[in-house]
Scaffold this motif. Structure first.
Motif, PDB file in Angstrom:
ATOM      1  N   LEU A 138      61.919 -24.323  40.983  1.00 11.70           N
ATOM      2  CA  LEU A 138      62.560 -25.546  41.486  1.00 11.70           C
ATOM      3  C   LEU A 138      63.152 -26.388  40.363  1.00 11.70           C
ATOM      4  CD1 LEU A 138      59.816 -26.314  44.115  1.00 11.70           C
ATOM      5  CD2 LEU A 138      62.231 -26.008  44.674  1.00 11.70           C
ATOM      6  N   GLU A 139      62.631 -26.208  39.152  1.00 12.12           N
ATOM      7  CA  GLU A 139      63.087 -27.022  38.009  1.00 12.12           C
ATOM      8  C   GLU A 139      64.588 -26.907  37.776  1.00 12.12           C
ATOM      9  OE1 GLU A 139      61.129 -27.862  34.652  1.00 12.12           O
ATOM     10  OE2 GLU A 139      59.145 -27.948  35.560  1.00 12.12           O
ATOM     11  N   GLU A 140      65.107 -25.673  37.943  1.00  9.32           N
ATOM     12  CA  GLU A 140      66.555 -25.461  37.760  1.00  9.32           C
ATOM     13  C   GLU A 140      67.354 -26.275  38.766  1.00  9.32           C
ATOM     14  OE1 GLU A 140      66.905 -21.245  38.449  1.00  9.32           O
ATOM     15  OE2 GLU A 140      65.152 -20.936  37.178  1.00  9.32           O
ATOM     16  N   GLN A 141      66.712 -26.678  39.828  1.00  4.66           N
ATOM     17  CA  GLN A 141      67.383 -27.478  40.849  1.00  4.66           C
ATOM     18  C   GLN A 141      67.060 -28.964  40.686  1.00  4.66           C
ATOM     19  OE1 GLN A 141      69.529 -26.697  43.445  1.00  4.66           O
ATOM     20  NE2 GLN A 141      69.763 -24.741  42.389  1.00  4.66           N
ATOM     21  N   ASN A 142      66.559 -29.319  39.514  1.00  6.19           N
ATOM     22  CA  ASN A 142      66.230 -30.721  39.267  1.00  6.19           C
ATOM     23  C   ASN A 142      65.104 -31.235  40.139  1.00  6.19           C
ATOM     24  OD1 ASN A 142      67.225 -32.316  37.259  1.00  6.19           O
ATOM     25  ND2 ASN A 142      69.263 -32.440  38.192  1.00  6.19           N
ATOM     26  N   LEU A 143      64.209 -30.308  40.517  1.00  2.00           N
ATOM     27  CA  LEU A 143      63.102 -30.682  41.392  1.00  2.00           C
ATOM     28  C   LEU A 143      61.801 -30.206  40.753  1.00  2.00           C
ATOM     29  CD1 LEU A 143      64.756 -29.296  44.655  1.00  2.00           C
ATOM     30  CD2 LEU A 143      64.486 -31.728  44.108  1.00  2.00           C
ATOM     31  N   VAL A 144      60.726 -30.942  41.006  1.00  2.00           N
ATOM     32  CA  VAL A 144      59.416 -30.494  40.533  1.00  2.00           C
ATOM     33  C   VAL A 144      58.521 -30.258  41.756  1.00  2.00           C
ATOM     34  CG1 VAL A 144      57.411 -31.043  39.094  1.00  2.00           C
ATOM     35  CG2 VAL A 144      59.684 -31.825  38.407  1.00  2.00           C
ATOM     36  N   GLY A 145      58.040 -29.030  41.895  1.00  2.67           N
ATOM     37  CA  GLY A 145      57.133 -28.709  42.999  1.00  2.67           C
ATOM     38  C   GLY A 145      55.703 -28.922  42.529  1.00  2.67           C
ATOM     39  N   LEU A 146      55.014 -29.901  43.105  1.00  2.43           N
ATOM     40  CA  LEU A 146      53.677 -30.237  42.601  1.00  2.43           C
ATOM     41  C   LEU A 146      52.558 -29.501  43.317  1.00  2.43           C
ATOM     42  CD1 LEU A 146      53.977 -34.086  41.928  1.00  2.43           C
ATOM     43  CD2 LEU A 146      54.148 -32.204  40.292  1.00  2.43           C
ATOM     44  N   SER A 147      52.755 -29.180  44.606  1.00  3.49           N
ATOM     45  CA  SER A 147      51.709 -28.448  45.329  1.00  3.49           C
ATOM     46  C   SER A 147      52.234 -27.997  46.685  1.00  3.49           C
ATOM     47  CB  SER A 147      50.473 -29.338  45.551  1.00  3.49           C
ATOM     48  OG  SER A 147      50.799 -30.439  46.392  1.00  3.49           O
ATOM     49  N   TYR A 148      51.463 -27.104  47.304  1.00  6.83           N
ATOM     50  CA  TYR A 148      51.767 -26.690  48.673  1.00  6.83           C
ATOM     51  C   TYR A 148      50.858 -27.438  49.633  1.00  6.83           C
ATOM     52  CZ  TYR A 148      54.360 -22.665  46.872  1.00  6.83           C
ATOM     53  OH  TYR A 148      55.261 -21.851  46.232  1.00  6.83           O
ATOM     54  N   TRP A 149      51.438 -27.896  50.720  1.00  5.09           N
ATOM     55  CA  TRP A 149      50.671 -28.436  51.829  1.00  5.09           C
ATOM     56  C   TRP A 149      50.879 -27.488  52.998  1.00  5.09           C
ATOM     57  CZ3 TRP A 149      50.863 -34.522  52.246  1.00  5.09           C
ATOM     58  CH2 TRP A 149      50.528 -35.084  51.001  1.00  5.09           C
ATOM     59  N   GLU A 150      50.401 -27.884  54.181  1.00  4.48           N
ATOM     60  CA  GLU A 150      50.535 -26.971  55.312  1.00  4.48           C
ATOM     61  C   GLU A 150      51.294 -27.564  56.488  1.00  4.48           C
ATOM     62  OE1 GLU A 150      47.343 -24.272  56.860  1.00  4.48           O
ATOM     63  OE2 GLU A 150      47.326 -25.750  58.480  1.00  4.48           O
ATOM     64  N   ASN A 151      52.274 -26.810  56.965  1.00  5.92           N
ATOM     65  CA  ASN A 151      52.898 -27.096  58.254  1.00  5.92           C
ATOM     66  C   ASN A 151      52.168 -26.221  59.270  1.00  5.92           C
ATOM     67  OD1 ASN A 151      54.645 -27.657  60.342  1.00  5.92           O
ATOM     68  ND2 ASN A 151      56.502 -27.215  59.216  1.00  5.92           N
ATOM     69  N   GLY A 152      52.096 -24.913  58.985  1.00  8.36           N
ATOM     70  CA  GLY A 152      51.221 -24.051  59.785  1.00  8.36           C
ATOM     71  C   GLY A 152      51.923 -22.957  60.566  1.00  8.36           C
ATOM     72  N   PHE A 153      51.150 -22.211  61.343  1.00 10.98           N
ATOM     73  CA  PHE A 153      51.712 -21.128  62.158  1.00 10.98           C
ATOM     74  C   PHE A 153      52.557 -21.713  63.282  1.00 10.98           C
ATOM     75  CE2 PHE A 153      48.362 -18.681  60.096  1.00 10.98           C
ATOM     76  CZ  PHE A 153      49.067 -17.520  59.795  1.00 10.98           C
ATOM     77  N   ARG A 154      53.738 -21.167  63.431  1.00 10.99           N
ATOM     78  CA  ARG A 154      54.702 -21.699  64.385  1.00 10.99           C
ATOM     79  C   ARG A 154      54.595 -20.991  65.731  1.00 10.99           C
ATOM     80  NH1 ARG A 154      58.160 -24.646  60.992  1.00 10.99           N
ATOM     81  NH2 ARG A 154      59.716 -24.930  62.637  1.00 10.99           N
ATOM     82  N   ASP A 155      54.646 -21.771  66.796  1.00 11.42           N
ATOM     83  CA  ASP A 155      54.556 -21.248  68.150  1.00 11.42           C
ATOM     84  C   ASP A 155      55.750 -21.733  68.959  1.00 11.42           C
ATOM     85  OD1 ASP A 155      51.978 -19.836  68.040  1.00 11.42           O
ATOM     86  OD2 ASP A 155      51.183 -21.818  67.569  1.00 11.42           O
TER      87      ASP A 155
END
Ligand code: TF8
Length: 338
Positions: A138-155
Motif C-alpha cells: 500500500l505504501e506505493e499508493q501513499n497509504l499505510v495499512g496498519l492492520s486487518y479488521w473483519e467484515n466477514g463471510f458474505r451472504d
C-alpha cells in the motif's frame, strides 16, 4: 564561538515562543487531528472498533493526537475516502479489501470465492507473513495499512425469491462491490450484477434498481436491509477483510513513538472489532428472521455447484492478481490448517 551564540539565541527564541501547548509526549505541542471515516453506521462493530482506536490513541498520546470519527459514509464511500487519504485530506479509513484492489491489484486475492474455510484461518493468513506483505504494498499508493479488521463471510439477500441453488441466481440483479472479480464471479453464477458504492445501496434496493446484495449478517441487520429485502441465504461465498488505512503523509509526520502507538492501537482495536463482529454475525441471522426475512440454507451439494461455476473465473484472475500472491495465500491457508 559564533555557532554557540547562534545556538543559544535559537534556544532562547524557541523557549520564549513555545508556550504551554508543549506536551510531554508530543514533539511540537500542537495537537494533531485524525479525521477517521467509515462506511457502516454507528451500531456496527466497525464503529465500536473505531471508538476503541480513538480511546487508546488519545490516552496513550496524552491528547497529542485527537481522533474525530465519522460513520455511515458521512465522508464518502470506501473508494473516495481512500482517495482522500492519498490526497492528505483525510487520515483514516477502514475499507473492505475488495475496493482496495483498484489501488493494489494483489488485494483481489481475498476476492477469490470460497477461499477461507473459517475466521480462524483468515486471522492466521491476514496477520501472518503474506497478509502483512500485502499491507506493505500500500505504501506505493501513499497509504499505510496498519492492520486487518473483519467484515466477514458474505451472504446473499434479495427481494425476488428464495435462493437455494445456482439456478436461483438466474437473472437476479445483484449489487456487488466495485471489484472486477466479484462482478465476474456473479456473472458466472448466472446473476446480473451491478457494481455500486455501499452508500447508494439501500436506496437502490428500495427503488428496485437492484434485487439484492451480499454482505455479512451483521451489516444486513444493523443497516436494516430487512426493510427492503425478503430472502436471505447462507451462501458464505467470500470472506471480506477490512483494512485499517492511514494516510502515508500523516503517518510519516508522526514521531516514532506516535507511529508505534497508532499501529498498536489499530491492531488492538481490530481484535476488539473482530470479537464483536463474530458475536454479531452469530446472533443476527435469527433476528433477521424475526424481522420477517425468509432464510434458505445452501446445501453442501448446492454450494459445490457454485464452487465449480466460479472456478474458471478464479483461473482467469490468477495472473491479474499475481500468481505469486495467490500461491502464497493458498499455501498459508494450508499451513494454518495443519
Ligand atoms: C460493501 C462492504 C461495506 C463496507 C463498508 C461500507 O458491501 O461490505 O459494507 O466496505 O465500509 O460495500
Amino acid at each position: 564561538l559564533l555557532i554557540t551564540v547562534l545556538a543559544a539565541c535559537g534556544n532562547s527564541g524557541a523557549e520564549s515562543s513555545s508556550g504551554e501547548g508543549e506536551s510531554a509526549s508530543g514533539d511540537s505541542g500542537e495537537a494533531k487531528t485524525i479525521k477517521a471515516g467509515i462506511g457502516l453506521n454507528s451500531d456496527h462493530p466497525q464503529y465500536k472498533g473505531l471508538l476503541k482506536f480513538k480511546e487508546i490513541v488519545e490516552e496513550k498520546t496524552d491528547g497529542a493526537i485527537k481522533v474525530d470519527t465519522y460513520h455511515s459514509g458521512q465522508l464518502g464511500d470506501d473508494r473516495s475516502m481512500t482517495e482522500a487519504l492519498q490526497l492528505g485530506t483525510q487520515e483514516v479509513v477502514i475499507p473492505s479489501t475488495a475496493p482496495l484492489a483498484n489501488f493494489v491489484p494483489e488485494f483481489s486475492v481475498f476476492d477469490i470465492p470460497f477461499l477461507f474455510p473459517n475466521e480462524q484461518v483468515a486471522d492466521e493468513v491476514l496477520d501472518g507473513e503474506v497478509g502483512q506483505e500485502l499491507l506493505g504494498k500500500l505504501e506505493e499508493q501513499n497509504l499505510v495499512g496498519l492492520s486487518y479488521w473483519e467484515n466477514g463471510f458474505r451472504d446473499l439477500t434479495n427481494s425476488e425469491r428464495a435462493v437455494a441453488s445456482i439456478d436461483d441466481f438466474d437473472g437476479l440483479k445483484i449489487r456487488t462491490m466495485e471489484n472486477d472479480l466479484h462482478l465476474d464471479a456473479f456473472k458466472a453464477l448466472g446473476a446480473n450484477p451491478t457494481p455500486m458504492a455501499f452508500t447508494e445501496l439501500f436506496t437502490a434496493m428500495q427503488q428496485g434498481t437492484v434485487d439484492g446484495q451480499e454482505n455479512p449478517y451483521a451489516t444486513i441487520y444493523l443497516q436494516k436491509f430487512y426493510e427492503v429485502q425478503d430472502h436471505v441465504s447462507n451462501t458464505h461465498h467470500i470472506y471480506s477483510p477490512f483494512v485499517f488505512l492511514m494516510s502515508k503523509s500523516f503517518y510519516d509526520g508522526l514521531t516514532e513513538d506516535q507511529q508505534k502507538i497508532v499501529k498498536d492501537a489499530a491492531v488492538e482495536a481490530g481484535k476488539h472489532e473482530r470479537k464483536l463482529n463474530r458475536e454479531a454475525n452469530e446472533k443476527y441471522l435469527k433476528q433477521l428472521q424475526e424481522e420477517g426475512m425468509e432464510y434458505t440454507e445452501i446445501s453442501d451439494e448446492a454450494r459445490q455447484e457454485m464452487v465449480d461455476a466460479v472456478a474458471p473465473v478464479i483461473e482467469d484472475y490468477k495472473s491479474k492478481i499475481g500468481e505469486e500472491t495467490v500461491d502464497k495465500v493458498y499455501q498459508a491457508i494450508e499451513d494454518a490448517q495443519k
